[in-house]
Scaffold this motif. Sequence first.
Motif, PDB file in Angstrom:
ATOM      1  N   GLY A 237      22.364  59.259   0.852  1.00  0.00           N
ATOM      2  CA  GLY A 237      21.452  59.512  -0.263  1.00  0.00           C
ATOM      3  C   GLY A 237      22.142  60.049  -1.500  1.00  0.00           C
ATOM      4  N   LYS A 238      23.446  59.853  -1.608  1.00  0.00           N
ATOM      5  CA  LYS A 238      24.183  60.346  -2.777  1.00  0.00           C
ATOM      6  C   LYS A 238      23.640  59.756  -4.070  1.00  0.00           C
ATOM      7  CE  LYS A 238      28.600  60.928  -0.303  1.00  0.00           C
ATOM      8  NZ  LYS A 238      28.821  62.378  -0.504  1.00  0.00           N
ATOM      9  N   LYS A 239      23.264  58.491  -4.028  1.00  0.00           N
ATOM     10  CA  LYS A 239      22.792  57.821  -5.244  1.00  0.00           C
ATOM     11  C   LYS A 239      21.489  58.435  -5.743  1.00  0.00           C
ATOM     12  CE  LYS A 239      24.980  53.356  -4.211  1.00  0.00           C
ATOM     13  NZ  LYS A 239      25.565  53.730  -2.911  1.00  0.00           N
ATOM     14  N   ILE A 240      20.651  58.905  -4.819  1.00  0.00           N
ATOM     15  CA  ILE A 240      19.403  59.564  -5.211  1.00  0.00           C
ATOM     16  C   ILE A 240      19.709  60.829  -6.005  1.00  0.00           C
ATOM     17  CG2 ILE A 240      17.320  60.710  -4.374  1.00  0.00           C
ATOM     18  CD1 ILE A 240      17.433  58.860  -1.939  1.00  0.00           C
ATOM     19  N   PHE A 241      20.622  61.642  -5.496  1.00  0.00           N
ATOM     20  CA  PHE A 241      20.997  62.877  -6.187  1.00  0.00           C
ATOM     21  C   PHE A 241      21.630  62.569  -7.539  1.00  0.00           C
ATOM     22  CE2 PHE A 241      20.303  64.543  -2.024  1.00  0.00           C
ATOM     23  CZ  PHE A 241      20.020  65.893  -2.186  1.00  0.00           C
ATOM     24  N   TYR A 418       9.377  55.722 -17.880  1.00  0.00           N
ATOM     25  CA  TYR A 418       9.269  54.744 -16.799  1.00  0.00           C
ATOM     26  C   TYR A 418      10.640  54.200 -16.388  1.00  0.00           C
ATOM     27  CZ  TYR A 418       4.331  55.068 -17.857  1.00  0.00           C
ATOM     28  OH  TYR A 418       3.062  55.550 -18.054  1.00  0.00           O
ATOM     29  N   GLY A 419      11.594  54.236 -17.319  1.00  0.00           N
ATOM     30  CA  GLY A 419      12.944  53.820 -16.967  1.00  0.00           C
ATOM     31  C   GLY A 419      13.552  54.737 -15.931  1.00  0.00           C
ATOM     32  N   PHE A 420      13.359  56.041 -16.116  1.00  0.00           N
ATOM     33  CA  PHE A 420      13.904  56.988 -15.143  1.00  0.00           C
ATOM     34  C   PHE A 420      13.211  56.849 -13.796  1.00  0.00           C
ATOM     35  CE2 PHE A 420      13.727  61.088 -12.952  1.00  0.00           C
ATOM     36  CZ  PHE A 420      15.085  61.308 -12.747  1.00  0.00           C
ATOM     37  N   VAL A 421      11.882  56.751 -13.807  1.00  0.00           N
ATOM     38  CA  VAL A 421      11.135  56.596 -12.552  1.00  0.00           C
ATOM     39  C   VAL A 421      11.589  55.331 -11.815  1.00  0.00           C
ATOM     40  CG1 VAL A 421       8.855  56.203 -11.531  1.00  0.00           C
ATOM     41  CG2 VAL A 421       9.139  57.894 -13.353  1.00  0.00           C
ATOM     42  N   GLY A 422      11.748  54.239 -12.561  1.00  0.00           N
ATOM     43  CA  GLY A 422      12.190  52.993 -11.954  1.00  0.00           C
ATOM     44  C   GLY A 422      13.588  53.106 -11.379  1.00  0.00           C
ATOM     45  N   LEU A 423      14.485  53.754 -12.110  1.00  0.00           N
ATOM     46  CA  LEU A 423      15.862  53.914 -11.640  1.00  0.00           C
ATOM     47  C   LEU A 423      15.924  54.816 -10.407  1.00  0.00           C
ATOM     48  CD1 LEU A 423      18.481  52.711 -12.773  1.00  0.00           C
ATOM     49  CD2 LEU A 423      18.924  54.921 -13.847  1.00  0.00           C
ATOM     50  N   LEU A 424      15.117  55.870 -10.400  1.00  0.00           N
ATOM     51  CA  LEU A 424      15.083  56.755  -9.233  1.00  0.00           C
ATOM     52  C   LEU A 424      14.535  56.018  -8.018  1.00  0.00           C
ATOM     53  CD1 LEU A 424      15.617  59.671  -8.312  1.00  0.00           C
ATOM     54  CD2 LEU A 424      13.249  60.216  -8.908  1.00  0.00           C
ATOM     55  N   VAL A 426      14.743  52.740  -7.478  1.00  0.00           N
ATOM     56  CA  VAL A 426      15.800  51.814  -7.055  1.00  0.00           C
ATOM     57  C   VAL A 426      16.865  52.553  -6.245  1.00  0.00           C
ATOM     58  CG1 VAL A 426      17.702  50.374  -7.889  1.00  0.00           C
ATOM     59  CG2 VAL A 426      15.434  50.158  -8.913  1.00  0.00           C
ATOM     60  N   SER A 427      17.262  53.743  -6.703  1.00  0.00           N
ATOM     61  CA  SER A 427      18.276  54.516  -5.972  1.00  0.00           C
ATOM     62  C   SER A 427      17.791  54.894  -4.576  1.00  0.00           C
ATOM     63  CB  SER A 427      18.643  55.778  -6.758  1.00  0.00           C
ATOM     64  OG  SER A 427      17.582  56.723  -6.769  1.00  0.00           O
ATOM     65  N   ALA A 428      16.479  55.147  -4.443  1.00  0.00           N
ATOM     66  CA  ALA A 428      15.921  55.483  -3.129  1.00  0.00           C
ATOM     67  C   ALA A 428      15.937  54.293  -2.178  1.00  0.00           C
ATOM     68  CB  ALA A 428      14.497  56.000  -3.283  1.00  0.00           C
ATOM     69  N   PHE A 429      15.904  53.080  -2.755  1.00  0.00           N
ATOM     70  CA  PHE A 429      15.921  51.871  -1.933  1.00  0.00           C
ATOM     71  C   PHE A 429      17.327  51.339  -1.689  1.00  0.00           C
ATOM     72  CE2 PHE A 429      11.358  50.474  -3.249  1.00  0.00           C
ATOM     73  CZ  PHE A 429      10.856  51.541  -2.512  1.00  0.00           C
ATOM     74  N   MET A 430      18.323  51.981  -2.290  1.00  0.00           N
ATOM     75  CA  MET A 430      19.702  51.528  -2.097  1.00  0.00           C
ATOM     76  C   MET A 430      20.360  52.135  -0.863  1.00  0.00           C
ATOM     77  SD  MET A 430      21.473  51.475  -5.845  1.00  0.00           S
ATOM     78  CE  MET A 430      21.415  50.040  -6.911  1.00  0.00           C
ATOM     79  N   GLU A 431      19.851  53.292  -0.437  1.00  0.00           N
ATOM     80  CA  GLU A 431      20.515  54.004   0.654  1.00  0.00           C
ATOM     81  C   GLU A 431      19.528  54.923   1.349  1.00  0.00           C
ATOM     82  OE1 GLU A 431      24.561  56.685   1.249  1.00  0.00           O
ATOM     83  OE2 GLU A 431      23.572  56.608  -0.701  1.00  0.00           O
ATOM     84  N   SER A 432      19.451  54.829   2.672  1.00  0.00           N
ATOM     85  CA  SER A 432      18.554  55.685   3.445  1.00  0.00           C
ATOM     86  C   SER A 432      19.211  57.033   3.701  1.00  0.00           C
ATOM     87  CB  SER A 432      18.202  55.022   4.775  1.00  0.00           C
ATOM     88  OG  SER A 432      17.460  55.915   5.583  1.00  0.00           O
ATOM     89  N   ALA A 433      18.418  58.098   3.613  1.00  0.00           N
ATOM     90  CA  ALA A 433      18.924  59.443   3.895  1.00  0.00           C
ATOM     91  C   ALA A 433      19.101  59.699   5.382  1.00  0.00           C
ATOM     92  CB  ALA A 433      17.982  60.489   3.306  1.00  0.00           C
ATOM     93  N   LYS A 434      18.683  58.743   6.231  1.00  0.00           N
ATOM     94  CA  LYS A 434      18.840  58.848   7.686  1.00  0.00           C
ATOM     95  C   LYS A 434      18.166  60.093   8.247  1.00  0.00           C
ATOM     96  CE  LYS A 434      21.401  55.141   7.724  1.00  0.00           C
ATOM     97  NZ  LYS A 434      20.850  53.856   8.195  1.00  0.00           N
ATOM     98  N   GLN A 501      27.512  51.087 -10.495  1.00  0.00           N
ATOM     99  CA  GLN A 501      27.592  50.796 -11.925  1.00  0.00           C
ATOM    100  C   GLN A 501      26.209  50.579 -12.519  1.00  0.00           C
ATOM    101  OE1 GLN A 501      29.471  49.461  -9.590  1.00  0.00           O
ATOM    102  NE2 GLN A 501      31.624  49.395 -10.233  1.00  0.00           N
ATOM    103  N   ILE A 502      25.296  49.994 -11.721  1.00  0.00           N
ATOM    104  CA  ILE A 502      23.925  49.774 -12.196  1.00  0.00           C
ATOM    105  C   ILE A 502      23.269  51.108 -12.519  1.00  0.00           C
ATOM    106  CG2 ILE A 502      21.644  48.904 -11.555  1.00  0.00           C
ATOM    107  CD1 ILE A 502      23.062  46.876  -9.754  1.00  0.00           C
ATOM    108  N   LEU A 503      23.442  52.064 -11.619  1.00  0.00           N
ATOM    109  CA  LEU A 503      22.836  53.381 -11.811  1.00  0.00           C
ATOM    110  C   LEU A 503      23.503  54.113 -12.967  1.00  0.00           C
ATOM    111  CD1 LEU A 503      22.549  54.489  -8.067  1.00  0.00           C
ATOM    112  CD2 LEU A 503      20.858  53.297  -9.472  1.00  0.00           C
ATOM    113  N   MET A 504      24.814  54.008 -13.059  1.00  0.00           N
ATOM    114  CA  MET A 504      25.537  54.711 -14.113  1.00  0.00           C
ATOM    115  C   MET A 504      25.127  54.205 -15.492  1.00  0.00           C
ATOM    116  SD  MET A 504      29.645  55.198 -14.590  1.00  0.00           S
ATOM    117  CE  MET A 504      29.893  53.504 -15.161  1.00  0.00           C
ATOM    118  N   VAL A 505      25.110  52.897 -15.656  1.00  0.00           N
ATOM    119  CA  VAL A 505      24.698  52.316 -16.941  1.00  0.00           C
ATOM    120  C   VAL A 505      23.239  52.664 -17.232  1.00  0.00           C
ATOM    121  CG1 VAL A 505      24.294  50.164 -18.191  1.00  0.00           C
ATOM    122  CG2 VAL A 505      26.379  50.438 -16.829  1.00  0.00           C
ATOM    123  N   GLY A 506      22.398  52.644 -16.195  1.00  0.00           N
ATOM    124  CA  GLY A 506      20.973  52.962 -16.362  1.00  0.00           C
ATOM    125  C   GLY A 506      20.744  54.364 -16.872  1.00  0.00           C
TER     126      GLY A 506
END
Length: 523
Positions: A237-241, A418-424, A426-434, A501-506
């Motif tokens: 879940g690093k991408k979420i943080f 809405y850009g931030f909400v959408g990006l957050l 997407v980050s939640a769907f990129m990696e499961s926190a297990k 890179q998608i998250l960083m640019v976003g």
Amino acid sequence: MQEWLICLLFLMPMLLVSVPVSRMWDSEEVRRTLQKIPKAVLFLGEWIGSTIVILLFLRFASEWWYDCTFNIFYWVVGNIAGSIWLIYLIQMYRTFQDRLDLVFALVMIPVGIAFTFFMLPDYVPDEQAHFQRAYLVSNLNLKPLTNVSIDAEYGVRKLSDYKKIFTYCHFNFHPEYQVLEEAANYNFLVYVIPAVAIGLGRLLHLSVYTCYYMGRMANLAMFVVLMSYAIRIVPKGKKIFFVFCFNPMLIHLVASYSSDALACSVCILTVANFLYLYQKEEISNWDIVITMTLFFVLAIIKYVYLPLFGIYFAVFPKLFRISKKGVLTLLGSITVGLLCLLAAMKLGAYAETPSVQLEYLEARSVDSTGQIRYLLEDGTRLFTMLRNTLKEYGQFYFESMIATLGWLDIVTGPVVLYGFVGLLTVSAFMESAKVRWINRIWMICIALMVGVLVILGLYLMWSPVGWVTSEGVQGRYFIPSLLLLPIALSNDLLKKIGYQQILMVGVIIINAVAMNGILQHFL
């Protein structure tokens, strides 16, 4: 529209120079050289470079806007400095791109410093009160008093345009003092870090506004260090943080004197520490010390967020397997924490309420005891109040949690919101926190619980008796509990497109738009 033109005039030349030059220097030798240098030195160099470039940009932009002058000197010097700075950043990114915690620091430093200087002093909610309290603590006065003797050059919201930054940042060897009466009454622990920076500035005979910006940057540095550590220790879940920490409102707070700077940092680190312990086989003595430190720091500075520690129930079974030394460490940590809490409570006995707040409470007939009695008379009144509050202010909470900055008068727009909400999302769907599904449900419950406590707390302390809604609540108060939602919903649905890179640019685009809104407000 002119803000974008100014930015393009200043940024385009350095981009045209730095990108091809950095490609020419792209080599393993450069990366090995950077890896040998201590990271603290590298990021300190970035910090200094970011500050220089942003101040040069503000000097150029303010003369363009206020004096209608194209200052060729600041444009040339700014582009030379900016090109060197961008080449440095690009090489740093290529060297550390596999470490998301370091990429976070790399991006957050210039973004955070831009917020520090773009938002003029005292234009963050209650910042004048927090600055005065930090100034008081820099005098080693730890009691929560409202009166503070402060450099007479300071005035609440005195800087109204960017040109004044350069006028009031200087040396002052013979300051005169005035007494102000707006200092916040939070525990001194909230202000230790900015107070150290202010104290250092005063020892160097720097002006009060130079000290002001040093204190802001100290809070920002604390946030960068703690959040980099949080991203590093989180197993999943690093991408979420990463994305969550680029919430424009959150950066707005941590690049200021707001008490939420430390509170939000501790809350985010608390969640990261839980996920770290959740994946560990055994809990070490150091883990116990860190966890208890986080608990008692939060108990002292913002106890309304203590329910966040409810997520630690999932790691309780591991406590039964700790050694005798671990038990002693736990008991010792609790004892020390309780003593610190008692000392904080004793200091709190000296707390004074600012006169402005007293006038408001008296005018609105606010009575916490009467409010509690009112709620207890009918069990449905609490639910009715919560329903009315969310119906009346729900959209306001949503907007002021992300995109409405300043004293809630800088609306940065739907792209940021809405850009931030959408990006957050997407980050939640990129990696499961297990995390097990039962713990995910519990996280959502805790997030809702904290939200209810925030609304109820302001209803008791800020709203007239019998009022149908809770007054004084702002969206920023929900930021610490918001983090639990994307973690609870995290999954691997978008794992295949999990490029950082998608998250960083976003996050860069979202915060660039937010900073443009700030510039529009002041220019």
